[in-house]
Design an enzyme around this catalytic site. Sequence first.
Site, PDB file in Angstrom:
ATOM      1  N   ASP A  20      37.821  39.784  34.286  1.00  0.00           N
ATOM      2  CA  ASP A  20      39.232  40.142  34.162  1.00  0.00           C
ATOM      3  C   ASP A  20      39.585  41.342  35.051  1.00  0.00           C
ATOM      4  OD1 ASP A  20      41.802  40.034  33.255  1.00  0.00           O
ATOM      5  OD2 ASP A  20      41.350  40.656  31.210  1.00  0.00           O
ATOM      6  N   ASN A  22      41.353  41.131  38.325  1.00  0.00           N
ATOM      7  CA  ASN A  22      41.533  40.932  39.772  1.00  0.00           C
ATOM      8  C   ASN A  22      42.944  41.324  40.216  1.00  0.00           C
ATOM      9  OD1 ASN A  22      39.018  39.785  39.735  1.00  0.00           O
ATOM     10  ND2 ASN A  22      39.740  37.678  39.840  1.00  0.00           N
ATOM     11  N   TRP A  25      43.435  45.096  40.207  1.00  0.00           N
ATOM     12  CA  TRP A  25      42.645  45.671  41.320  1.00  0.00           C
ATOM     13  C   TRP A  25      43.462  45.582  42.610  1.00  0.00           C
ATOM     14  CZ3 TRP A  25      40.732  43.991  46.018  1.00  0.00           C
ATOM     15  CH2 TRP A  25      39.675  44.724  46.570  1.00  0.00           C
ATOM     16  N   HIS A  37      41.694  38.152  43.844  1.00  0.00           N
ATOM     17  CA  HIS A  37      40.831  37.027  43.450  1.00  0.00           C
ATOM     18  C   HIS A  37      39.702  36.830  44.458  1.00  0.00           C
ATOM     19  CE1 HIS A  37      43.230  36.085  40.047  1.00  0.00           C
ATOM     20  NE2 HIS A  37      44.297  35.702  40.728  1.00  0.00           N
ATOM     21  N   THR A  66      42.334  26.875  30.355  1.00  0.00           N
ATOM     22  CA  THR A  66      43.368  25.836  30.225  1.00  0.00           C
ATOM     23  C   THR A  66      44.758  26.481  30.261  1.00  0.00           C
ATOM     24  OG1 THR A  66      42.933  25.957  27.848  1.00  0.00           O
ATOM     25  CG2 THR A  66      42.042  24.062  28.987  1.00  0.00           C
ATOM     26  N   LEU A 131      18.040  29.658  37.217  1.00  0.00           N
ATOM     27  CA  LEU A 131      19.264  30.055  36.510  1.00  0.00           C
ATOM     28  C   LEU A 131      20.175  28.856  36.250  1.00  0.00           C
ATOM     29  CD1 LEU A 131      21.250  32.364  35.558  1.00  0.00           C
ATOM     30  CD2 LEU A 131      22.180  32.289  37.886  1.00  0.00           C
TER      31      LEU A 131
HETATM   32  C1  FPP Z   1      41.417  37.477  35.813  1.00  0.00           C
HETATM   33  O1  FPP Z   1      42.094  38.370  36.607  1.00  0.00           O
HETATM   34  C2  FPP Z   1      40.720  36.497  36.602  1.00  0.00           C
HETATM   35  C3  FPP Z   1      41.029  35.172  36.686  1.00  0.00           C
HETATM   36  C4  FPP Z   1      42.146  34.510  36.005  1.00  0.00           C
HETATM   37  C5  FPP Z   1      40.221  34.277  37.467  1.00  0.00           C
HETATM   38  C6  FPP Z   1      38.774  34.661  37.620  1.00  0.00           C
HETATM   39  C7  FPP Z   1      38.391  34.128  38.893  1.00  0.00           C
HETATM   40  C8  FPP Z   1      37.621  34.728  39.823  1.00  0.00           C
HETATM   41  C9  FPP Z   1      36.827  35.938  39.644  1.00  0.00           C
HETATM   42  C10 FPP Z   1      37.544  34.153  41.137  1.00  0.00           C
HETATM   43  C11 FPP Z   1      37.901  32.721  41.212  1.00  0.00           C
HETATM   44  C12 FPP Z   1      36.705  31.952  41.325  1.00  0.00           C
HETATM   45  C13 FPP Z   1      36.684  30.647  41.357  1.00  0.00           C
HETATM   46  C14 FPP Z   1      35.448  29.987  41.788  1.00  0.00           C
HETATM   47  C15 FPP Z   1      37.890  29.864  40.962  1.00  0.00           C
HETATM   48  P1  FPP Z   1      43.646  38.497  36.403  1.00  0.00           P
HETATM   49  O2  FPP Z   1      44.303  37.756  37.488  1.00  0.00           O
HETATM   50  O3  FPP Z   1      43.999  38.055  35.015  1.00  0.00           O
HETATM   51  O4  FPP Z   1      43.831  40.037  36.566  1.00  0.00           O
HETATM   52  P2  FPP Z   1      44.934  40.928  35.877  1.00  0.00           P
HETATM   53  O5  FPP Z   1      44.755  40.784  34.390  1.00  0.00           O
HETATM   54  O6  FPP Z   1      44.591  42.283  36.371  1.00  0.00           O
HETATM   55  O7  FPP Z   1      46.246  40.416  36.374  1.00  0.00           O
END
Ligand code: FPP
Length: 243
Positions: A20, A22, A25, A37, A66, A131
């Site tokens: 969580d 991205n 960040w 991402h 989902t 793994l």
């Molecule tokens: C949460 O950050 C992250 C996600 C919804 C996706 C997680 C995905 C990855 C780490 C990379 C994608 C990888 C693949 C292979 C699909 P957020 O966007 O909810 O962050 P925020 O809460 O700060 O907005």
Amino acid sequence: MPEIWVKPERMPRHVAIIMDGNGRWAKKRGLPRALGHRAGVEAMRAIIRESSDLGVEVLSLYAFSTENWKRSTEEVGVLMGLLLEFCGREVENLYRNNVRIRILGDVERMPEPQRTALKNAMERTASRTGLQLNFAINYGGRDELRRAAQKLCEQALSGALRAEEVTEETLRQALDTAGQPDVDLVIRTSGEERMSNFLPFQTAYAELQFPKILWPDFGINEYHAALDDFAARDRRFGGRSEK
Ligand code: FPP
């Protein structure tokens, strides 16, 4: 290979991570969410490699829930694009490193070409014995339980299963994680303290950690700190302390 400093009996067999933060960040840096991402994928690659080197048996990563379909078309497109790119770039690498990929979630309802790429990744690495890497994609815990119930009903209707034969074990084997140990350690980054429908059955006795760091900043040092913290915990599984 890293030196393994945690006693083997104190290492988690199954680690599950909610990646969580991205978006935050990227925002902190004035960058588009897409770059957050992308940085998240890099962090993910490093943690996969380290888990493999440390001998973790199962690593489950929450990549797309989902509920994530509710995000903007643009952001869903970015995540789907990264997924394809990851499959194209990493599957052979993972194969060579003896990593087996499994998808948790409803792959059948993924759009093309992602569905084919995910199925190919599973098939390509099916013989690997190192793994076990679970990607939760189009995954929801309640949906997994629903699909498991449906499988058991089908078995019952075909005469292969009687109602009294439905045990915790038959249910466990109908889940997407069939054959794998329960989750020992859950890590959710970014400071949010929720499970968000991630592996509700498998995490019943898991230790939970909520480090206040955004996922793209979660590196090897932070992972080691999480494993140290886990090793120091007293797990009782509802019984009495072993100490
Ligand atoms: C949460 O950050 C992250 C996600 C919804 C996706 C997680 C995905 C990855 C780490 C990379 C994608 C990888 C693949 C292979 C699909 P957020 O966007 O909810 O962050 P925020 O809460 O700060 O907005």
